[in-house]
Structures are given as C-alpha cells and as structure tokens.
Design an enzyme around this catalytic site. Structure first.
Site, PDB file in Angstrom:
ATOM      1  N   LYS A 122     -43.832  24.908 135.468  1.00 23.63           N
ATOM      2  CA  LYS A 122     -45.185  24.495 135.080  1.00 23.63           C
ATOM      3  C   LYS A 122     -45.857  23.628 136.154  1.00 23.63           C
ATOM      4  CE  LYS A 122     -43.744  22.699 131.157  1.00 23.63           C
ATOM      5  NZ  LYS A 122     -42.383  23.264 131.033  1.00 23.63           N
ATOM      6  N   THR A 123     -45.127  22.621 136.623  1.00 25.66           N
ATOM      7  CA  THR A 123     -45.726  21.705 137.598  1.00 25.66           C
ATOM      8  C   THR A 123     -46.071  22.426 138.894  1.00 25.66           C
ATOM      9  OG1 THR A 123     -44.594  19.782 136.673  1.00 25.66           O
ATOM     10  CG2 THR A 123     -45.328  19.621 138.961  1.00 25.66           C
ATOM     11  N   GLU A 166     -50.882  21.241 132.583  1.00 24.66           N
ATOM     12  CA  GLU A 166     -49.633  21.820 132.116  1.00 24.66           C
ATOM     13  C   GLU A 166     -49.635  21.827 130.587  1.00 24.66           C
ATOM     14  OE1 GLU A 166     -46.066  20.156 133.788  1.00 24.66           O
ATOM     15  OE2 GLU A 166     -47.100  19.660 135.655  1.00 24.66           O
TER      16      GLU A 166
END
Length: 459
Positions: A122-123, A166
């Site tokens: 996600k990051t 996110e």
C-alpha cells in the site's frame, strides 16, 4: 455518527496524535484552520512538526488533556475504553470518531478520492501514484503510511480536488471510506488477531469494492485468487492488472538491472504501449507499478508523464532502503513483516549485488508469528544467513507461548544458517564480526529493528 462541517472549523483532539496516519490527518485539518490538540506517549519528529504548526501537544495521556471546549475527539484502533482520555470524553459527552471514520469523512470533500488497499504494497503504490500525480502537476492532497522524500514527510496538502490515501483493512477501517477510485493490490491472511480466516478477509475486501460509486473505478490485481468474486456486484467499472494477456494492463518482457530495478513492456488492452523503467527493485513492484499506471490512465495523465513519475520514484523510508556501508558490506533496511513481503524483499535482494545475504529479522506481534511460523521460516530461508531479534509486541501483551526461538527451530529444520540474540547490541557485535566485504545485510521488520541498521552505519 457525528458529521464534520469542513466549512466550520472546530477544536479536535487526537488520542495518539504521533502515529503516522493520525499526525497526517491533524496536519491536513490544521491547514483547514481547525484548532488541533493531541496526546502521545512520547515526543517525536511528527509531534514536533505539529507543534510548530500551532497544535497543542501533550506527552502522556491523561483525563486533564481533554478540555470542555473540545468539540470532537479522534482515536485510533489501539485506544480502548479504559484509556483516561477516551473515558473523559465519554464523561463529558464529547462526540468521538475513529481515525478511519475521520479519514472517510475527509474524503467526501474531494471530487476524486483514491484509496489504495491490499495486504502488501500500500505505502509503495500510494507513493508511486503520488510521484505520478506530482509529475503531472495535479497538486493532490496525499496521506501516505511512510515518510516520502518527494513530499518531505507523510502528508501533503494540495489545492486540487484530488485526494490520495492508503486504505488499511485492519479492523475493517477502510469500510468507513468514501473512495471514487479503489485499488486492491493483493489479498492474503494477515491481522489474524482481528480476522477469523481468509474468507473473512476476502469478505471485507469485497465490501470495500462495493463502496465504489457507479461512476467510479476498481483496479484489481488479477493474481488475487478468484478475483472475480471480489468485484462481484460492484457498481463501478473494473479493470485488471497482471502478467496475463487477458489483463487490461499487462507487464511483459520483465528485466532487471544491476541494482534489481525492474523494467517491462506495458501492454494495454492487448496493444503494446512502451517500455517502463522503475526506480525500485523486485517483481512485486512491477505489480504495484501496473496499478499506478492504470490509475494514471483513468485520470487521463499522459503515459510518458506517468512513466517518468515511476522512474523518478526511488522508494520511501524503510522499503528496501539503502542505509550505507560498513567494513565493506552494504546495509539495507526494509519494513517487511509478513512472509509474502519477506519473500518478495529477499528475491529482490538476490538480484542486488552481493556475496552473501544476511537477514536480520524482528518478528512483529505474537499473533502473526504464531499464525505463520512455518511460512516465516520458508521465506527467511531465501537468505544465506538469518539473525533473529525478539518479537516486537506492538499492541499485544499475551505472548501466546511463542518466541523468536520458535522461528530459529524451524529454520534449523530447513538447514538454514540461523542465530538468535536477545539484544540489539549482541546482534550488532555479531554482524560486525561475521559480515564480510561484499556481503548484503538487510534489517527487516515493522518494529524498531531499523535501529540496528542505524547503529551499524554509525560505527
């Protein structure tokens, strides 16, 4: 549920304001002229930044930190009803929202709200998209779960109608969101202290897909098993990314340079587009980049601009991050704390220049370690040598009878050269004796294992 009127700023208090996400939300609201206060257990660069921007920061949590003129209290999933500030807010009848509920309400202020979800990546993917949006001069507001050098931190307040964040599945946080574009990178077992099993996790991601409006978009990695079930009944348009010719966005002819950075041919709806070169290593980042390119296409960003944004992106803090060299061996640091992430990172490391690979792993939480004990050993065995630190408990207090020695035993069964030490000092001393010129040493985990990397290169 309490609804914020973003046109009428109020006083909001954050319990746990020093967290990467909470501090970002507080910073956005400060820019919107809200009065912000908050508490955390210790001072940090994030709390110092907020204080410099006029937030009132309390170190330590106490009922006295909640004043009667406070209009709203925001808390994280780690805060329980016995927290003194939580209890005081209840006593005073002050409205309360979880971090996820606040983030969800914030998203409604933007015409384009992009939510990046998945068990892993996600990051990095959010950061890739941030690089593309910035390259396209779209002036987005960005909330990312890591420190991104491009924006000088974890948050950027823009002036456009584009919001990027996110979307974490833990405690079903992302089900409070209001995205117009959703990305699902992968779905695997994790956070088993909350989810019952993989079916429960898949159900949550399915519900996330259903949040998207009819005029919205869902971007799915086709390597998710039975991904069609996740998109079933979704009202929005759905596109897929992957390595198959049937995917809307396909990567072909994948190659790696001397630093394990990938390049590939992008094929869009069966048509060859152009070569894409990444500034980050590993096959997993090819999948992340495909999702970012699909998003860029949806926003009508020129392909050349998107590709340049990807090439310029060289990573976020703690994602295969080069830390330096000591005694002739290279030190990297990575946030990987799930077997799939560990495997992806070590496979990328094998493409990186090295003599032998030393992996220093700090398991993250007792529940995760117990749930994936054999899988951790299998993934870690990709390294030539493994050094284990004690488990980082995070929010947990029950050891469940599990320790890093259990992983050591599993590694020994596999014939992997493995060691365990109870202190960082012992690990650092051992590495300085054992790592040879040309070796690659990776500190790995979601806790404070990065301190070992920092201590090594400061020698």
């Amino acid at each position: 549920m309490y609804q914020i009127n973003f046109q009428k700023p109020i006083h909001i208090h954050f319990i746990g304001i020093g967290g990467i996400s909470m501090s970002g939300l507080a910073e956005i609201l400060l820019e919107e002229h809200f009065t912000i206060s908050g508490s955390d257990n210790k001072e940090s660069p994030l709390t110092q930044l907020l204080e410099a921007k006029s937030a009132k920061i309390f170190i330590g949590q106490s009922a006295e930190n909640i004043s009667e003129n406070c209009n709203l209290v925001v808390y994280t999933a780690a805060i329980h009803e016995d927290n003194p500030e939580y209890a005081r807010a209840k006593e005073l009848g002050i409205p309360m929202l979880s971090r996820a509920q606040l983030l969800g309400q914030l998203m409604t202020n933007y015409k384009t709200a992009i939510a990046v979800s998945g068990t892993h990546g996600k990051t990095t993917t959010t950061s890739m998209i941030a690089s593309i949006l910035m390259k396209a001069q779209m002036d987005p507001t960005i909330s990312v779960g890591g420190m991104l050098p491009l924006i000088g931190g974890n948050i950027r307040v823009g002036g456009s109608e584009t919001f990027l964040t996110e979307a974490c599945e833990y405690t079903n946080s992302f089900l409070h969101f209001h995205p117009t574009i959703g990305i699902i990178l992968n779905i695997e077992e994790d956070h088993m202290d909350f989810f019952q099993d993989l079916a429960h996790i898949r159900s949550s991601f399915h519900r996330f897909a259903l949040l998207l409006p009819k005029n919205g978009l869902l971007i799915l990695n086709s390597e998710i098993e039975n991904y069609e079930e996740i998109a079933d009944q979704a009202a929005c348009r759905v596109v897929t990314c992957g390595l198959s010719p049937s995917d809307t966005y396909q990567a072909s002819d994948i190659q790696y340079d001397s630093r394990a950075r990938a390049s590939f041919t992008l094929i869009r709806q069966g048509t060859v587009c152009q070569n894409v070169s990444l500034g980050v290593p590993g096959l997993h980042n090819v999948h992340n980049a495909l999702a970012a390119l699909a998003l860029a296409d949806a926003l009508e960003i020129p392909l050349e601009t998107a590709c340049q944004g990807l090439k310029d992106f060289t990573g976020t803090d703690r994602r295969f991050q080069y830390r330096g060299e000591v005694q002739g061996f290279t030190v990297l640091d990575d946030y990987a704390h799930h077997p799939t992430e560990i495997r992806a990172t070590l496979e990328a490391a094998r493409q990186y220049p090295h003599r032998e690979i030393w992996c220093v792993f700090q398991p993250h939480t007792y529940t995760r370690t117990k749930a994936f004990l054999p899988e951790f050993a299998q993934a870690l065995s990709l390294a030539d040598h493994v050094v284990l630190a004690d488990i980082y408990p995070a929010r947990e207090t029950d050891t469940l009878g599990i320790s890093s020695r259990n992983i050591l035993e599993e590694l020994e069964k596999l014939g992997t050269d493995a060691y365990y030490f109870s202190s960082f000092t012992e690990i650092e001393t051992f590495l300085l004796k054992k790592c040879l010129h040309g070796d690659l040493c990776i500190t790995m985990g979601a806790g404070n294992v990065v301190n070992i990397a920092e201590n090594l290169i400061s020698r």
